[in-house]
Design a protein around this motif. Structure first.
Motif, PDB file in Angstrom:
ATOM      1  N   UNK A 181       0.771  -1.257   0.000  1.00 35.76           N
ATOM      2  CA  UNK A 181       0.000   0.000   0.000  1.00 35.76           C
ATOM      3  C   UNK A 181       0.794   1.294   0.000  1.00 35.76           C
ATOM      4  N   UNK A 182       1.946   1.307   0.658  1.00 39.52           N
ATOM      5  CA  UNK A 182       2.633   2.585   0.856  1.00 39.52           C
ATOM      6  C   UNK A 182       4.140   2.422   0.664  1.00 39.52           C
ATOM      7  N   UNK A 183       4.589   2.376  -0.613  1.00 37.38           N
ATOM      8  CA  UNK A 183       6.000   2.101  -0.903  1.00 37.38           C
ATOM      9  C   UNK A 183       6.959   3.137  -0.328  1.00 37.38           C
ATOM     10  N   UNK A 184       6.463   4.343  -0.009  1.00 33.40           N
ATOM     11  CA  UNK A 184       7.353   5.400   0.481  1.00 33.40           C
ATOM     12  C   UNK A 184       7.547   5.400   1.992  1.00 33.40           C
ATOM     13  N   UNK A 185       6.872   4.501   2.692  1.00 34.75           N
ATOM     14  CA  UNK A 185       6.968   4.462   4.155  1.00 34.75           C
ATOM     15  C   UNK A 185       8.410   4.181   4.593  1.00 34.75           C
ATOM     16  N   UNK A 186       8.934   5.049   5.482  1.00 31.18           N
ATOM     17  CA  UNK A 186      10.306   4.881   5.964  1.00 31.18           C
ATOM     18  C   UNK A 186      10.307   4.659   7.470  1.00 31.18           C
ATOM     19  N   UNK A 187      11.410   4.085   7.954  1.00 29.06           N
ATOM     20  CA  UNK A 187      11.558   3.992   9.416  1.00 29.06           C
ATOM     21  C   UNK A 187      12.289   5.241   9.885  1.00 29.06           C
ATOM     22  N   UNK A 188      11.589   6.052  10.662  1.00 34.16           N
ATOM     23  CA  UNK A 188      12.191   7.281  11.195  1.00 34.16           C
ATOM     24  C   UNK A 188      13.242   6.893  12.238  1.00 34.16           C
ATOM     25  N   UNK A 189      12.919   5.857  13.019  1.00 33.64           N
ATOM     26  CA  UNK A 189      13.901   5.393  13.974  1.00 33.64           C
ATOM     27  C   UNK A 189      13.325   4.492  15.046  1.00 33.64           C
ATOM     28  N   UNK A 190      14.205   3.672  15.633  1.00 28.36           N
ATOM     29  CA  UNK A 190      13.863   2.914  16.829  1.00 28.36           C
ATOM     30  C   UNK A 190      14.199   3.809  18.016  1.00 28.36           C
ATOM     31  N   UNK A 191      13.330   3.771  19.023  1.00 28.57           N
ATOM     32  CA  UNK A 191      13.534   4.631  20.195  1.00 28.57           C
ATOM     33  C   UNK A 191      13.526   3.767  21.446  1.00 28.57           C
ATOM     34  N   UNK A 192      14.626   3.771  22.177  1.00 30.79           N
ATOM     35  CA  UNK A 192      14.683   3.007  23.422  1.00 30.79           C
ATOM     36  C   UNK A 192      13.934   3.778  24.496  1.00 30.79           C
ATOM     37  N   UNK A 193      12.964   3.103  25.134  1.00 28.74           N
ATOM     38  CA  UNK A 193      12.129   3.783  26.132  1.00 28.74           C
ATOM     39  C   UNK A 193      12.269   3.122  27.506  1.00 28.74           C
ATOM     40  N   UNK A 194      11.929   3.889  28.524  1.00 27.22           N
ATOM     41  CA  UNK A 194      11.984   3.426  29.926  1.00 27.22           C
ATOM     42  C   UNK A 194      13.330   2.771  30.215  1.00 27.22           C
ATOM     43  N   UNK A 195      14.349   3.406  29.687  1.00 29.08           N
ATOM     44  CA  UNK A 195      15.701   2.871  29.783  1.00 29.08           C
ATOM     45  C   UNK A 195      16.276   3.105  31.180  1.00 29.08           C
ATOM     46  N   UNK A 196      16.847   2.044  31.739  1.00 26.72           N
ATOM     47  CA  UNK A 196      17.490   2.155  33.039  1.00 26.72           C
ATOM     48  C   UNK A 196      18.875   1.533  32.921  1.00 26.72           C
ATOM     49  N   UNK A 197      19.884   2.375  32.892  1.00 26.54           N
ATOM     50  CA  UNK A 197      21.254   1.887  32.651  1.00 26.54           C
ATOM     51  C   UNK A 197      21.768   1.072  33.837  1.00 26.54           C
ATOM     52  N   UNK A 198      21.037   1.118  34.975  1.00 24.02           N
ATOM     53  CA  UNK A 198      21.511   0.360  36.141  1.00 24.02           C
ATOM     54  C   UNK A 198      21.134  -1.112  36.075  1.00 24.02           C
ATOM     55  N   UNK A 199      20.187  -1.482  35.184  1.00 21.90           N
ATOM     56  CA  UNK A 199      19.828  -2.893  35.095  1.00 21.90           C
ATOM     57  C   UNK A 199      20.546  -3.535  33.916  1.00 21.90           C
TER      58      UNK A 199
END
Ligand SMILES: Nc1ncnc2c1ncn2[C@@H]1O[C@H](COP(=O)(O)OP(=O)(O)OP(=O)(O)O)[C@@H](O)[C@H]1O
Ligand SMILES: [Mg+2]
Length: 256
Positions: free
Chosen positions: A173-191
């Protein structure tokens, strides 16, 4: 101008939080933004303090062609930020399309947004946690998609499923669809799990992962509970600063 969906069929990964705060941060930087709530849960509207249950008309009425969009778009308490609200009624869109033999059910949202896209710098679509009709409509209507990934168990399985869905939509349906980006959420660098998932995502999707990760930050749910974006309620909170950085990255994509 760009239309960006925030999508992941996994529930509770930070889609709505990202939709609200990215929209608010973009508006803060002077961009005119329309946030489209395309989830029957209506959390994007609720999170901006709108009483969605009292609305007689919502995005549903626009999509089925019963209402003029200009009457449905709501001002918010933030400058430059507008909302096209949703509520539980949107859950009956499948049934409506089926019983009315609608010919192009996957293009309904695209058609209505194409009429108003020139009025905004960004349209951000908050997607529901599923891969059904609503999600397909959002991805068909979008130029690109942001995929929030919560640094938790089974995150990668969800990523594989959403990527398969994006590829199918591109083909069909939408050949122009791009991935803007993956976004890491609720990130806790201590775990260790948090850092492990973050490394996996960055390893697999290096170019496509936003530099900023969104930290777990209590101000985020606190702001939602009061009906505000965290970026407007407490701009100096860690979560707010992360969403301002995300908005900068998104604006930079446009300019480069
Ligand atoms: N960075 C964060 N720090 C702390 N809490 C967060 C953060 N991001 C999201 N949350 C909280 O986690 C919960 C789920 O977030 P959110 O509603 O954004 O996820 P979602 O992917 O939209 O969920 P759904 O799939 O149900 O639509 C909410 O209570 C939200 O306030
Ligand atoms: Mg949500």
């Amino acid at each position: 101008m760009r239309i960006i969906s925030i999508a992941n069929q996994k529930g509770g990964v930070g889609k709505t939080t990202t939709a609200i705060n990215l929209s608010s941060a973009l508006a803060h930087f002077g961009k005119k933004v329309l946030l489209v709530d395309f989830d029957p849960q209506g959390n994007a509207g609720r999170g901006l303090g709108i009483d969605i249950n009292s609305l007689t008309q919502t995005v549903y009425d626009a999509v089925i062609g019963d209402a003029d969009l200009s009457h449905l778009v709501k001002e918010t308490n933030e400058e430059n930020l507008y909302l096209l609200p949703s509520n539980l009624k949107l859950a009956s869109l499948d049934t409506y399309f089926l019983s009315n033999n609608i010919e192009k059910p996957f293009f309904a949202l695209r058609e209505i947004l194409s009429k108003i896209r020139d009025q905004y710098d960004f349209i951000i679509i908050d997607c529901p946690p599923s891969l059904g009709l609503l999600n397909i409509n959002a991805l068909v209507a979008s130029d690109s998609v942001i995929i929030p990934v919560q640094c938790e168990y089974f995150a990668m399985e969800a990523v594989a499923a959403i990527l398969a869905s994006i590829n199918k939509i591109k083909t069909d349906y939408n050949p122009d669809l791009r991935i803007e980006g993956f976004l890491l959420t609720m990130y806790d660098s201590r775990t260790s799990l948090g850092t492990e998932i973050a490394q996996q995502v960055r390893g697999l999707f290096k170019e496509n992962t936003f530099s900023i990760s969104i930290p777990r930050n209590i101000s985020i749910p606190e702001a939602s509970a009061r009906g505000y974006s965290v970026t407007s309620w407490r701009p100096s909170a860690q979560g707010s600063m992360a969403y301002f950085s995300l908005a900068r990255e998104v604006i930079d994509h446009e300019e480069n």
